[in-house]
Design an enzyme around this catalytic site. Structure first.
Site, PDB file in Angstrom:
ATOM      1  N   TYR A  10      -9.019  -6.873  13.035  1.00  0.00           N
ATOM      2  CA  TYR A  10      -8.308  -6.436  11.736  1.00  0.00           C
ATOM      3  C   TYR A  10      -8.472  -7.588  10.722  1.00  0.00           C
ATOM      4  O   TYR A  10      -8.149  -8.562  10.901  1.00  0.00           O
ATOM      5  CB  TYR A  10      -6.982  -5.866  11.973  1.00  0.00           C
ATOM      6  CG  TYR A  10      -6.454  -5.754  10.708  1.00  0.00           C
ATOM      7  CD1 TYR A  10      -6.506  -4.053  10.178  1.00  0.00           C
ATOM      8  CD2 TYR A  10      -5.469  -6.458   9.634  1.00  0.00           C
ATOM      9  CE1 TYR A  10      -5.867  -3.507   9.138  1.00  0.00           C
ATOM     10  CE2 TYR A  10      -5.011  -5.792   8.515  1.00  0.00           C
ATOM     11  CZ  TYR A  10      -5.429  -4.554   8.265  1.00  0.00           C
ATOM     12  OH  TYR A  10      -4.736  -4.099   6.945  1.00  0.00           O
TER      13      TYR A  10
ATOM     14  N   ASN B 103     -19.032  27.431 -21.696  1.00  0.00           N
ATOM     15  CA  ASN B 103     -19.789  26.484 -20.932  1.00  0.00           C
ATOM     16  C   ASN B 103     -19.340  26.633 -19.592  1.00  0.00           C
ATOM     17  O   ASN B 103     -18.097  26.930 -19.086  1.00  0.00           O
ATOM     18  CB  ASN B 103     -19.099  25.029 -21.419  1.00  0.00           C
ATOM     19  CG  ASN B 103     -19.567  25.111 -22.955  1.00  0.00           C
ATOM     20  OD1 ASN B 103     -20.644  25.466 -23.396  1.00  0.00           O
ATOM     21  ND2 ASN B 103     -18.617  24.149 -23.872  1.00  0.00           N
TER      22      ASN B 103
ATOM     23  N   LYS C 124      -8.129   3.432   2.635  1.00  0.00           N
ATOM     24  CA  LYS C 124      -7.284   4.682   2.595  1.00  0.00           C
ATOM     25  C   LYS C 124      -7.570   5.335   1.050  1.00  0.00           C
ATOM     26  O   LYS C 124      -7.859   6.634   1.116  1.00  0.00           O
ATOM     27  CB  LYS C 124      -5.898   4.216   2.664  1.00  0.00           C
ATOM     28  CG  LYS C 124      -5.332   4.616   4.126  1.00  0.00           C
ATOM     29  CD  LYS C 124      -4.050   3.722   4.259  1.00  0.00           C
ATOM     30  CE  LYS C 124      -4.204   2.617   5.405  1.00  0.00           C
ATOM     31  NZ  LYS C 124      -5.295   1.846   5.144  1.00  0.00           N
TER      32      LYS C 124
ATOM     33  N   HIS D 100     -41.073  22.261  -8.173  1.00  0.00           N
ATOM     34  CA  HIS D 100     -41.117  21.579  -9.616  1.00  0.00           C
ATOM     35  C   HIS D 100     -40.474  22.030 -10.797  1.00  0.00           C
ATOM     36  O   HIS D 100     -40.959  21.953 -11.799  1.00  0.00           O
ATOM     37  CB  HIS D 100     -42.476  21.343 -10.162  1.00  0.00           C
ATOM     38  CG  HIS D 100     -43.528  20.623  -8.854  1.00  0.00           C
ATOM     39  ND1 HIS D 100     -43.540  19.405  -8.575  1.00  0.00           N
ATOM     40  CD2 HIS D 100     -44.074  21.296  -7.835  1.00  0.00           C
ATOM     41  CE1 HIS D 100     -44.503  19.179  -7.556  1.00  0.00           C
ATOM     42  NE2 HIS D 100     -44.462  20.332  -7.073  1.00  0.00           N
TER      43      HIS D 100
ATOM     44  N   SER E  22       0.841  -1.282   0.075  1.00  0.00           N
ATOM     45  CA  SER E  22      -0.162   0.053   0.058  1.00  0.00           C
ATOM     46  C   SER E  22       0.700   1.202  -0.055  1.00  0.00           C
ATOM     47  O   SER E  22       0.352   2.426   0.113  1.00  0.00           O
ATOM     48  CB  SER E  22      -0.910   0.031   1.179  1.00  0.00           C
ATOM     49  OG  SER E  22      -0.164  -0.162   2.424  1.00  0.00           O
TER      50      SER E  22
ATOM     51  N   GLU F 221     -20.514  22.119 -13.736  1.00  0.00           N
ATOM     52  CA  GLU F 221     -20.821  20.606 -14.250  1.00  0.00           C
ATOM     53  C   GLU F 221     -19.705  19.841 -13.701  1.00  0.00           C
ATOM     54  O   GLU F 221     -20.080  18.494 -13.304  1.00  0.00           O
ATOM     55  CB  GLU F 221     -20.455  20.548 -15.694  1.00  0.00           C
ATOM     56  CG  GLU F 221     -21.591  21.315 -16.408  1.00  0.00           C
ATOM     57  CD  GLU F 221     -21.348  21.296 -17.962  1.00  0.00           C
ATOM     58  OE1 GLU F 221     -22.036  20.735 -18.848  1.00  0.00           O
ATOM     59  OE2 GLU F 221     -20.554  22.209 -18.313  1.00  0.00           O
TER      60      GLU F 221
ATOM     61  N   SER G  41     -15.557  25.890 -26.499  1.00  0.00           N
ATOM     62  CA  SER G  41     -15.785  24.641 -27.409  1.00  0.00           C
ATOM     63  C   SER G  41     -14.708  24.730 -28.423  1.00  0.00           C
ATOM     64  O   SER G  41     -14.268  25.545 -28.900  1.00  0.00           O
ATOM     65  CB  SER G  41     -17.262  24.767 -27.904  1.00  0.00           C
ATOM     66  OG  SER G  41     -17.059  23.848 -29.050  1.00  0.00           O
TER      67      SER G  41
ATOM     68  N   LYS H 110     -19.645  29.149 -27.919  1.00  0.00           N
ATOM     69  CA  LYS H 110     -19.889  28.545 -26.764  1.00  0.00           C
ATOM     70  C   LYS H 110     -19.130  29.041 -25.543  1.00  0.00           C
ATOM     71  O   LYS H 110     -17.921  29.446 -25.651  1.00  0.00           O
ATOM     72  CB  LYS H 110     -19.547  27.075 -26.910  1.00  0.00           C
ATOM     73  CG  LYS H 110     -20.488  26.205 -27.932  1.00  0.00           C
ATOM     74  CD  LYS H 110     -22.055  26.371 -27.200  1.00  0.00           C
ATOM     75  CE  LYS H 110     -22.346  25.774 -26.003  1.00  0.00           C
ATOM     76  NZ  LYS H 110     -22.336  24.181 -26.023  1.00  0.00           N
TER      77      LYS H 110
ATOM     78  N   ASN I   8      -1.957  -2.745  13.299  1.00  0.00           N
ATOM     79  CA  ASN I   8      -3.123  -2.638  13.350  1.00  0.00           C
ATOM     80  C   ASN I   8      -3.762  -1.380  14.184  1.00  0.00           C
ATOM     81  O   ASN I   8      -4.335  -0.657  13.702  1.00  0.00           O
ATOM     82  CB  ASN I   8      -3.628  -3.685  13.678  1.00  0.00           C
ATOM     83  CG  ASN I   8      -3.596  -5.286  12.962  1.00  0.00           C
ATOM     84  OD1 ASN I   8      -2.910  -4.744  11.920  1.00  0.00           O
ATOM     85  ND2 ASN I   8      -4.012  -6.377  13.392  1.00  0.00           N
TER      86      ASN I   8
HETATM   87  N1  ARG Z   1      -1.198  -1.488   5.446  1.00  0.00           N
HETATM   88  C1  ARG Z   1      -2.034  -1.811   6.341  1.00  0.00           C
HETATM   89  C2  ARG Z   1      -3.441  -1.253   6.322  1.00  0.00           C
HETATM   90  O1  ARG Z   1      -3.237  -0.348   5.870  1.00  0.00           O
HETATM   91  C3  ARG Z   1      -1.488  -1.872   7.844  1.00  0.00           C
HETATM   92  C4  ARG Z   1      -2.057  -2.789   8.643  1.00  0.00           C
HETATM   93  C5  ARG Z   1      -1.592  -4.210   8.131  1.00  0.00           C
HETATM   94  N2  ARG Z   1      -1.789  -5.024   9.336  1.00  0.00           N
HETATM   95  C6  ARG Z   1      -1.545  -6.253   8.897  1.00  0.00           C
HETATM   96  N3  ARG Z   1      -1.660  -7.202  10.044  1.00  0.00           N
HETATM   97  N4  ARG Z   1      -1.503  -6.830   7.872  1.00  0.00           N
HETATM   98  O2  ARG Z   1      -4.420  -1.682   6.793  1.00  0.00           O
END
Ligand code: ARG
Length: 457
Positions: free
Chosen positions: A317, A285, A325, A156, A23, A290, A277, A283, A110
């Site tokens: 968890y 716009n 995220k 309306h 991540s 929008e 446009s 135009k 966690n």
């Molecule tokens: N990158 C993980 C998350 O965003 C962090 C927690 C990961 N914990 C684990 N036991 N794999 O949730």
């Protein structure tokens, strides 16, 4: 690369898995919170005697250097180190050596990640709140200038009764005020410190959670370790509040789009907030409005993603939760971007007062006032409604307005009508007389503006 959790494994992680579960590409934006949280944790470990105070000092100095390195762009994050938490720990260990390995004592990713997003979200709520307040201030300034700018109010999308541009804008000011309150509520529930929950069941070490909470500016510590690491309800609440902010902006955008069409021509957007446009030279716009309307869908999607992510998860968890995220970040980014551009777009709108007033006059928006006039002269409202309706039909057939009818013509509909009817159905007077609290009379709206200013501080 050796894994921080590699002890019980005999094989390398497959490359596909490594990419799939990492991540770092998106959670690196949490680096500041992660490091601040780790500094507070290390400091607490030192004070509680869980590590030596001078070890804590060295770890903290190392973390500060890692922070400086990241801010100076000297760090390349590693996909192999999975996420921001392990990247920071790895960078620390590279700097301070073996000592870095003590930082994670009595902590899990966690509770760490739960801490980081709460810290992040509190800050973002504060900046979004500031944007919402700025927007309310603009609406108040604009409303002040347009207390007498009469326009048709609609139901309306049919002309209904006369209001003013000020009154219309103040309706949105109320919506954004409630949005601000909702964010405030959400912030209170986000402002609770989860560190100490460990992976799920707390820890055997004597942590001083209150100290960490104080260091990091949290109002309280969480009550239950399982709950601390397994819920993201605060993120859901935020996405719901953000969705409503988008709904409110989107509705005003829809009106701006309609009003700037040649069919309405109530307003003209500033050139700086419109686009052209590629084919049609004439135009102009309303793309910004929008796009805000369009982007509302993203934020509703983020809310949906968060709810769906959570709904089937057994405690505590689960890796599914890593998906919180991108949804949360997207909701934050989108709502901020939209709020930032919405304000100047609104402020630079050119209001065509005459067209608005003409539209209010043209659509029988004073028919209720005619009925109310008859009621004041003693007719029951249902009958008055019927008589005024007949007068409207008569005008429609003749192609004229209620103001254009002669007294003799009025007498055909009711003998109660006298010369003063013209005052009663004059569009300006129709607005003026709606003095009921919450109504569009200029004086009443001016008071509403004053109260709103007071609240805004
Ligand atoms: N990158 C993980 C998350 O965003 C962090 C927690 C990961 N914990 C684990 N036991 N794999 O949730």
């Amino acid at each position: 690369m050796a894994k921080l959790w590699g002890g019980r494994f005999q094989k390398e992680t497959d490359r596909l898995v490594e990419d799939f579960h990492s991540s770092i590409s998106f959670d690196q934006r949490l680096y500041k919170y992660d490091i601040k949280g780790s500094i507070a944790h290390a400091s607490m470990l030192g004070r509680a005697g869980i590590i030596e105070p001078d070890e804590a000092g060295a770890i903290i100095r190392g973390l500060e250097e890692v922070l400086a390195d990241i801010e100076a762009g000297r760090v390349e994050f590693s996909v192999g180190a999975e996420d921001i938490h392990m990247n920071v720990e790895q960078l620390l260990t590279e700097r301070v050596g073996e000592l870095g390995k003590k930082l994670h004592t009595a902590r899990s990713r966690n509770d760490q990640v739960a801490l980081d997003i709460r810290m992040y979200l509190k800050d973002e709520i504060d900046s979004i709140t500031a944007l919402l307040r700025g927007l309310q201030a603009s609406l108040l300034d604009l409303a002040e200038k347009h207390l007498d700018t009469v326009m048709p109010g609609y139901t309306h999308l049919q002309r209904a009764q006369p209001v003013t541009y000020a009154h219309h804008l103040m309706a949105y000011c109320e919506m954004f005020r409630r949005d601000e309150e909702r964010l405030g509520d959400c912030r209170r529930r986000t402002d609770v410190m989860p560190l100490g929950a460990g992976a799920l069941a707390g820890t055997t070490f004597p942590l001083d959670r209150e100290y960490v909470a104080r260091q990091l500016g949290f109002a309280a510590v969480t009550e239950n370790s399982l709950d601390s690491v397994s819920d993201r309800d605060f993120a859901v609440e935020f996405a719901a509040s953000a969705s409503l902010i988008m709904v409110h902006m989107s509705r005003l955008c829809e009106e701006i789009i309609l009003w700037s069409s040649a069919e309405f021509a109530f307003i003209e957007l500033d050139d700086a907030y419109s686009t052209g446009s590629s084919m049609m030279p004439q135009k102009k716009n309303p793309d910004v409005a929008e796009l805000i309307r369009g982007k509302s869908g993203r934020v509703f999607g983020d809310l949906q993603a968060l709810l769906t992510m959570l709904k089937g998860l057994p405690l505590a968890y689960n890796k599914d939760m890593q998906e919180d995220k991108e949804a949360l970040f997207d909701a934050v980014d989108t709502v901020k971007k939209c709020l930032i551009i919405f304000k100047p777009m609104l402020e630079t709108i050119q209001v065509k007062k005459d067209v608005m007033a003409q539209a209010a006059r043209g659509g029988f928006t004073n028919a209720t006032d005619l009925a109310d006039y008859l009621v004041r002269r003693g007719m029951p409202f249902r009958e008055a409604h019927e008589a005024a309706g007949k007068a409207v039909l008569y005008c429609l057939k003749k192609g004229q307005t209620l103001e254009g009818m002669s007294l003799e013509e009025y007498k055909e509909f009711s003998s109660l009508v006298e010369e003063d009817v013209y005052n009663a159905i004059d569009i300006r007077n129709c607005v003026q007389s709606r003095k009921v609290p919450g109504g569009p009379a200029p004086g009443t709206v001016a008071e509403a503006i004053a109260r709103a200013r007071q609240r805004l501080g």
